[in-house]
Write a protein that holds these residues in place. Structure first.
Motif, PDB file in Angstrom:
ATOM      1  N   GLU A 220      42.049  44.519  50.738  1.00 27.85           N
ATOM      2  CA  GLU A 220      41.511  43.584  49.744  1.00 27.85           C
ATOM      3  C   GLU A 220      40.127  43.049  50.130  1.00 27.85           C
ATOM      4  O   GLU A 220      39.463  42.399  49.335  1.00 27.85           O
ATOM      5  N   LEU A 221      39.696  43.320  51.375  1.00 25.64           N
ATOM      6  CA  LEU A 221      38.375  42.819  51.802  1.00 25.64           C
ATOM      7  C   LEU A 221      37.286  43.887  51.701  1.00 25.64           C
ATOM      8  O   LEU A 221      36.107  43.580  51.854  1.00 25.64           O
ATOM      9  N   ARG A 222      37.703  45.127  51.429  1.00 20.50           N
ATOM     10  CA  ARG A 222      36.745  46.233  51.511  1.00 20.50           C
ATOM     11  C   ARG A 222      35.536  46.030  50.596  1.00 20.50           C
ATOM     12  O   ARG A 222      34.405  46.258  51.002  1.00 20.50           O
ATOM     13  N   ASP A 223      35.763  45.573  49.371  1.00 23.67           N
ATOM     14  CA  ASP A 223      34.650  45.462  48.415  1.00 23.67           C
ATOM     15  C   ASP A 223      34.003  44.077  48.388  1.00 23.67           C
ATOM     16  O   ASP A 223      33.122  43.806  47.578  1.00 23.67           O
ATOM     17  N   LEU A 224      34.465  43.201  49.262  1.00 28.75           N
ATOM     18  CA  LEU A 224      33.933  41.839  49.264  1.00 28.75           C
ATOM     19  C   LEU A 224      32.512  41.829  49.822  1.00 28.75           C
ATOM     20  O   LEU A 224      32.234  42.435  50.844  1.00 28.75           O
ATOM     21  N   GLU A 225      31.614  41.156  49.109  1.00 31.07           N
ATOM     22  CA  GLU A 225      30.237  41.027  49.605  1.00 31.07           C
ATOM     23  C   GLU A 225      30.136  39.726  50.378  1.00 31.07           C
ATOM     24  O   GLU A 225      30.672  38.705  49.933  1.00 31.07           O
ATOM     25  N   PRO A 226      29.426  39.704  51.514  1.00 31.70           N
ATOM     26  CA  PRO A 226      29.246  38.409  52.192  1.00 31.70           C
ATOM     27  C   PRO A 226      28.426  37.468  51.310  1.00 31.70           C
ATOM     28  O   PRO A 226      27.666  37.933  50.458  1.00 31.70           O
ATOM     29  N   TYR A 227      28.604  36.167  51.513  1.00 30.64           N
ATOM     30  CA  TYR A 227      27.836  35.163  50.757  1.00 30.64           C
ATOM     31  C   TYR A 227      26.352  35.488  50.919  1.00 30.64           C
ATOM     32  O   TYR A 227      25.834  35.538  52.032  1.00 30.64           O
ATOM     33  N   ALA A 228      25.684  35.741  49.785  1.00 33.01           N
ATOM     34  CA  ALA A 228      24.322  36.286  49.851  1.00 33.01           C
ATOM     35  C   ALA A 228      23.309  35.241  50.310  1.00 33.01           C
ATOM     36  O   ALA A 228      23.305  34.117  49.821  1.00 33.01           O
TER      37      ALA A 228
ATOM     38  N   TYR B  47      34.940  29.553  46.577  1.00 31.17           N
ATOM     39  CA  TYR B  47      36.355  29.426  46.192  1.00 31.17           C
ATOM     40  C   TYR B  47      36.965  30.830  46.125  1.00 31.17           C
ATOM     41  O   TYR B  47      38.058  31.077  46.626  1.00 31.17           O
ATOM     42  N   ARG B  48      36.224  31.737  45.495  1.00 32.22           N
ATOM     43  CA  ARG B  48      36.705  33.117  45.355  1.00 32.22           C
ATOM     44  C   ARG B  48      36.762  33.816  46.718  1.00 32.22           C
ATOM     45  O   ARG B  48      37.756  34.454  47.062  1.00 32.22           O
ATOM     46  N   ILE B  49      35.701  33.657  47.499  1.00 31.91           N
ATOM     47  CA  ILE B  49      35.637  34.388  48.775  1.00 31.91           C
ATOM     48  C   ILE B  49      36.737  33.913  49.728  1.00 31.91           C
ATOM     49  O   ILE B  49      37.436  34.720  50.340  1.00 31.91           O
ATOM     50  N   HIS B  50      36.944  32.598  49.816  1.00 38.21           N
ATOM     51  CA  HIS B  50      38.021  32.112  50.691  1.00 38.21           C
ATOM     52  C   HIS B  50      39.382  32.556  50.170  1.00 38.21           C
ATOM     53  O   HIS B  50      40.263  32.903  50.955  1.00 38.21           O
ATOM     54  N   ALA B  51      39.577  32.558  48.852  1.00 42.19           N
ATOM     55  CA  ALA B  51      40.863  33.014  48.303  1.00 42.19           C
ATOM     56  C   ALA B  51      41.094  34.458  48.720  1.00 42.19           C
ATOM     57  O   ALA B  51      42.151  34.808  49.262  1.00 42.19           O
ATOM     58  N   MET B  52      40.098  35.285  48.505  1.00 48.86           N
ATOM     59  CA  MET B  52      40.285  36.713  48.803  1.00 48.86           C
ATOM     60  C   MET B  52      40.530  36.963  50.280  1.00 48.86           C
ATOM     61  O   MET B  52      41.335  37.816  50.644  1.00 48.86           O
ATOM     62  N   THR B  53      39.855  36.201  51.137  1.00 47.63           N
ATOM     63  CA  THR B  53      40.052  36.438  52.573  1.00 47.63           C
ATOM     64  C   THR B  53      41.423  35.943  53.040  1.00 47.63           C
ATOM     65  O   THR B  53      41.879  36.315  54.106  1.00 47.63           O
TER      66      THR B  53
END
Ligand code: PMP
Length: 345
Positions: free
Chosen positions: A7-15, A106-112
């Motif tokens: 689930e983290l593969r496509d996550l982009e770091p906070y730009a 909010y989205r990034i922490h949820a996904m991680t």
């Protein structure tokens, strides 16, 4: 080598953008530059771990708001508190929901945390409508709902009574992010959240208090929620220097308030000038403005003139501009005028 979780593969770091630019108006930092560099150290034993709970800060907040210290928790920036809340109340099989566009973390922490995330789109050209938000919550049945008021990046707000109404109409944990509340005419719910079953309010020292470098914030909420979140928090997360700085900043709230007034007045000036120059800009209650300028390439063109703003959606032409000091805002307005004159030539 073990692969990254699916689930983290496509996550982009906070730009983040390159910030070697004369005028940086991209991060919504405050302009309360009221602290001397020597301020942080007195009386701190650098060989000892810091107070794990930031007790002195909790006591200061407690006595100002008239709430129990057990209803307050400090964090390494309010960012950490967002992460800890999702760790405690999210996780596999649970859902976080927020009203978009809003703060991406909010989205990034949820996904991680392996938590499903629902971004519920709402109109950006008007204040939040409680009924629209409630519809979204009823339809999606999230476990955690983030409400950001004033909202980053749109500057939209939700009436505090509507926040309380939403909290009492749902079983979800409702997290009200008040990162920008000092710049608004909203009444903070920091104290009232404590009396609810399920409302937590996030505050930060990074914006109005001008302490973004120190990374410190706090939240208030029902005792049960705060003690649950404490269970998942590591010890010693907030360094002693930042605790001392936050305490000092909190004592200087009057000075902070007068800096906020300057920012609010500058926000009005920049808003009016942008409207005069033909831009579609939303009225904002934060220390930033949300601009719709499709096809303008505004972010790149301003950067070429030495002004960095936040490009949110290059294709749709959505931008966020932080309100800076007067000279920084003048530089921004001068650069925009130059771009406009060029276009009309
Ligand atoms: N909430 C919102 C809405 C924000 O815009 C930000 C920072 N951009 C934060 C929380 C995080 O702030 P900090 O971690 O610096 O307290």
């Amino acid at each position: 080598m073990t692969p990254i979780r699916d689930e983290l593969r496509d996550l982009e770091p906070y730009a983040e953008q390159d910030r070697d630019v004369p005028v940086c108006l991209d991060r919504n930092e405050g302009r309360a530059d009221i602290y001397e560099p020597s301020l942080a150290c007195p009386g701190i034993s650098l060989n000892l771990y810091p107070d794990s709970d930031a007790q002195a800060l909790l006591e200061a907040v407690s006595s100002r708001l008239g709430i129990d210290t057990g209803t307050i928790m400090a964090g390494n920036g309010s960012s950490e508190l967002i992460d800890l809340l999702i760790r405690t109340y999210g996780g596999p099989g649970r859902m976080v929901m927020a009203f978009e566009p809003t703060f991406a973390m909010y989205r990034i922490h949820a996904m991680t945390q392996g938590t499903r995330y629902t971004g519920y789109p709402v109109e950006t050209d008007r204040p939040y409508d409680k009924d629209v938000l409630m519809d979204g919550i009823r339809t999606n049945k999230p476990d955690i709902v983030f409400l950001c008021s004033p909202n980053n990046p749109t500057g939209q707000t939700l009436d505090p009574d509507d926040v309380l109404g939403i909290a009492s109409a749902t079983d979800a944990l409702v997290v009200l992010d008040e990162a920008y509340v000092e710049f608004s005419d909203l009444e903070s719910l920091s104290a009232r959240a404590v009396e609810t079953d399920n409302l937590v309010v996030l505050r930060t020292f990074s914006k109005a208090y001008g302490l973004a470098a120190a990374r410190i914030g706090y939240m208030t909420g029902p005792k049960g929620v705060i003690s649950n979140v404490r269970k998942v928090a590591a010890p010693f997360r907030i360094n002693a220097l930042s605790q001392a700085l936050a305490l000092e900043a909190y004592k200087r709230s009057d000075e902070v308030e007068s800096r906020v007034k300057v920012t609010v007045s500058e926000r009005g000036r920049v808003y009016e000038k942008l409207l005069d120059m033909g831009y579609d800009v939303s009225p904002s209650q934060g220390n930033f403005l949300f601009v719709r300028a499709p096809g303008s390439d505004l972010g790149t063109r301003l950067l070429a003139l030495g002004v960095l703003i936040r490009t949110l959606q290059p294709k749709e032409g959505l931008y966020r501009i932080t309100i800076g000091r007067e000279d920084e805002n003048d530089a921004l307005l001068g650069a925009i005028k130059e771009i406009n004159d060029d276009k009309n030539r």
